[in-house]
Design an enzyme around this catalytic site. Structure first.
Site, PDB file in Angstrom:
ATOM      1  N   SER A 191       5.063   2.922  -2.287  1.00  0.00           N
ATOM      2  CA  SER A 191       6.204   3.022  -1.632  1.00  0.00           C
ATOM      3  C   SER A 191       7.516   3.335  -2.638  1.00  0.00           C
ATOM      4  O   SER A 191       7.657   4.330  -3.159  1.00  0.00           O
ATOM      5  CB  SER A 191       6.400   1.407  -1.091  1.00  0.00           C
ATOM      6  OG  SER A 191       7.776   1.492  -0.261  1.00  0.00           O
ATOM      7  N   ASP A 286       2.797   3.788   9.695  1.00  0.00           N
ATOM      8  CA  ASP A 286       3.829   3.634   8.460  1.00  0.00           C
ATOM      9  C   ASP A 286       5.314   4.518   8.627  1.00  0.00           C
ATOM     10  O   ASP A 286       5.001   5.759   8.789  1.00  0.00           O
ATOM     11  CB  ASP A 286       3.276   4.050   7.123  1.00  0.00           C
ATOM     12  CG  ASP A 286       4.255   3.715   5.931  1.00  0.00           C
ATOM     13  OD1 ASP A 286       5.533   3.181   6.161  1.00  0.00           O
ATOM     14  OD2 ASP A 286       3.988   3.875   4.908  1.00  0.00           O
ATOM     15  N   HIS A 316       1.886   0.219   6.410  1.00  0.00           N
ATOM     16  CA  HIS A 316       2.396  -0.015   5.033  1.00  0.00           C
ATOM     17  C   HIS A 316       2.224  -1.137   4.026  1.00  0.00           C
ATOM     18  O   HIS A 316       2.190  -2.135   4.793  1.00  0.00           O
ATOM     19  CB  HIS A 316       4.048   0.233   5.296  1.00  0.00           C
ATOM     20  CG  HIS A 316       5.066   0.369   3.833  1.00  0.00           C
ATOM     21  ND1 HIS A 316       5.235   1.776   3.488  1.00  0.00           N
ATOM     22  CD2 HIS A 316       5.526  -0.471   3.085  1.00  0.00           C
ATOM     23  CE1 HIS A 316       5.902   1.599   2.365  1.00  0.00           C
ATOM     24  NE2 HIS A 316       6.147   0.386   1.977  1.00  0.00           N
TER      25      HIS A 316
END
Length: 358
Positions: A191, A286, A316
């Site tokens: 991320s 996601d 995610h």
């Protein structure tokens, strides 16, 4: 949250995943299908468990509360620390905390992964990603240097970027002390951490090196300027929400023009040629899926060897869910395998291909 409560909730969560599949499906509900994808039962059960626990969104309070809640959640989801992995805490340049993970019986002069945790540049830490780094160290057979870069809002953009670049340069300059081969140092992260890894690769390449030998990018954020289809499709209900992303961005990019800076939106960099080979993993459910895949295509067009792997049935944050179910670990085994292969091949060899999660 008291340790006793964390232990009880962790035991309950693991017991939930230990039920027969039919019972897990009954609890999770009917299969979720969206965008020609079906959400993995493990992921759907995780979302259902969060719903039943009435856990608030990460963005519902202060950064301090969100950090506390993320750490508590990581402790609930984790089992015992992955072993055998030796751990050593250290300071980078006297100011950036870091942790070195060394798998059992790994010789000196081995590959090293400099890892940046996720958390929207606002939350997350060495502790929240401890088992993620242990997993990669053990199964990729590499040393892992996990970096506790500065977080917003106390330290907004570009403070985290500066720490990430400094950490890579430290690893290269101190490779012998870290037991690493300076020609086999990769960068990686999930991320926001994947974003930092891309930026480190870009900045060091444009400076003329030394640069990373490989990039391990797990569902990275790559472009804060575009509204993608996946951001619309998965804006709510799949762990990372639009409200969360807006909250993170509001703390990290305090000036609107920061979003246009390639050090924040690396997909906007004018030149991507010469970057290290990359493995980019996205999750099907996601909001960040499309920008990660668009960045992979930009790298490919620039001649950078890249493996793009969409884990089509996942959400995610799957890199932090290793201790529950099996599907999350399957995705991370793939990442560890590609990392190990990429570092063994070396940056001068070709690494191409695509794969998709089941």
């Amino acid at each position: 949250m008291p340790l006793s409560t964390i232990a009880l909730q962790g035991a309950a969560l693991r017991a939930l995943y230990g039920l027969p599949r039919r019972m897990r499906r009954l609890i999770a509900g009917r299969p979720i299908r969206l965008d020609d994808q079906e959400l993995a039962l493990d992921a759907q059960l995780f979302l259902r468990a969060r719903e039943m626990s009435k856990l608030p969104p990460l963005s519902s309070g202060t950064p301090a509360k969100a950090r506390h809640d993320l750490l508590a959640g990581a402790q609930i989801a984790a089992r015992e620390p992955i072993q055998p992995v030796a751990v050593r805490d250290l300071m980078i340049n006297g100011s950036i905390p870091a942790r070195l993970y060394t798998p059992d019986e790994l010789p000196e002069g081995s590959p090293l992964l400099v890892y940046f945790h996720g958390g929207g540049f606002v939350i997350g830490s060495i502790e929240t990603h401890d088992n993620t780094c242990r997993f990669l160290a053990k199964h990729a057979r590499v040393r892992v240097l996990s970096v506790d870069y500065r977080l917003a809002p106390e330290h907004p953009f570009p403070n985290g970027v500066e720490d990430a670049i400094a950490a890579f340069k430290y690893a290269y300059a101190n490779a012998a002390d870290l037991g690493a081969d300076p020609t086999a140092i990769a960068v990686g992260g999930d991320s926001a951490g994947g974003n930092l890894a891309t930026v480190v690769s870009q900045v060091t390449t444009r400076e003329g090196g030394p640069k990373p030998a490989f990039q391990l990018l797990l569902y990275p954020s790559a472009d804060a300027t575009k509204q993608t289809r996946s951001k619309e499709l998965f804006a709510q209900g799949f762990f990372l929400t639009k409200d969360d992303m807006d909250w993170f961005m509001g703390h990290y990019a305090t000036v609107e023009q920061d979003k246009q800076d390639p050090r924040y939106s690396p997909a906007l960099a004018p030149d991507l040629s010469g970057l290290p080979p990359a493995y980019i993993a996205t999750a099907g459910f996601d909001p960040l899926r499309d920008e990660g895949e668009a960045y992979a295509e930009l790298l490919r067009k620039a001649g950078v060897p890249v493996v793009l792997s969409r884990q089509a049935d996942l959400i995610h944050g799957y890199a932090n869910l290793l201790a529950i179910g099996t599907r999350f670990r399957e995705a991370m085994f793939e990442a560890a395998g590609v990392l190990r292969t990429g570092l063994e091949i070396g940056p001068k060899e070709s690494l191409t291909g695509e794969s998709a999660g089941e």
